[in-house]
Design an enzyme around this catalytic site. Structure first.
Site, PDB file in Angstrom:
ATOM      1  N   LYS A 191      57.607  66.706   0.539  1.00  0.00           N
ATOM      2  CA  LYS A 191      57.424  66.711  -0.893  1.00  0.00           C
ATOM      3  C   LYS A 191      57.756  64.959  -1.253  1.00  0.00           C
ATOM      4  CE  LYS A 191      56.342  70.808  -0.866  1.00  0.00           C
ATOM      5  NZ  LYS A 191      55.201  71.031  -0.655  1.00  0.00           N
ATOM      6  N   SER A 240      49.506  70.149  -0.024  1.00  0.00           N
ATOM      7  CA  SER A 240      50.339  70.068  -0.962  1.00  0.00           C
ATOM      8  C   SER A 240      50.373  68.537  -1.362  1.00  0.00           C
ATOM      9  CB  SER A 240      51.517  70.611  -0.859  1.00  0.00           C
ATOM     10  OG  SER A 240      52.207  69.867   0.091  1.00  0.00           O
TER      11      SER A 240
END
Length: 145
Positions: free
Chosen positions: A61, A13
């Site tokens: 993130k 990710s």
């Protein structure tokens, strides 16, 4: 080292910023708890947070937008979202391979765990992580303008 944790970001990710390509070697990052104790994050920071969908899991993130910002989403139920007070918008760098705000929406600042400050391993990847916001992910409107 109280206030610091070592973490291994799992999966694709955050590619190419973290874990670029080499499947057999994962980046190991330093997480600084102190740096977010007053929820002071900026656009472009890489942060660790408790997953809004699974409180047992921590995810890493990039902060895309802060409270009051308006962001154009990628596949979220609304094309544009104004980030509510006390929330941030987070995304993985590898769009389409990231479970992020485009799936679960704005994230409460209370879920913030730490800021990733350095890649520690492997040695050839050692570096300080600088806040970086991809130009195409800049909020459409921000409170700081």
């Amino acid at each position: 080292f109280k206030g610091f944790v070592i973490a291994v970001p799992v999966g694709a990710s955050m590619q190419p910023s973290l874990n670029p390509g080499e499947r057999q070697v994962s980046d190991v990052v330093l997480l600084n708890h102190w740096s977010i104790r007053n929820y002071e994050v900026q656009r472009g920071d890489i942060v660790s947070l408790v997953s809004p969908k699974n409180p047992e899991q921590k995810i890493i993130k990039r902060v895309i937008a802060l409270e009051g910002d308006i962001v154009k989403t990628i596949g979220y139920k609304n094309k544009y979202v104004k980030i509510p007070d006390g929330h941030i918008w987070v995304e993985g760098d590898h769009h389409g391979h990231s479970f992020d705000s485009n799936a679960f929406g704005p994230v409460s600042l209370g879920l913030l765990h730490a800021r990733a400050t350095h890649i520690l391993w492997p040695p050839r990847r050692w570096q300080k992580l600088q806040p970086m916001l991809p130009p195409e992910r800049t909020p459409l409107h921000s409170n700081q303008e």
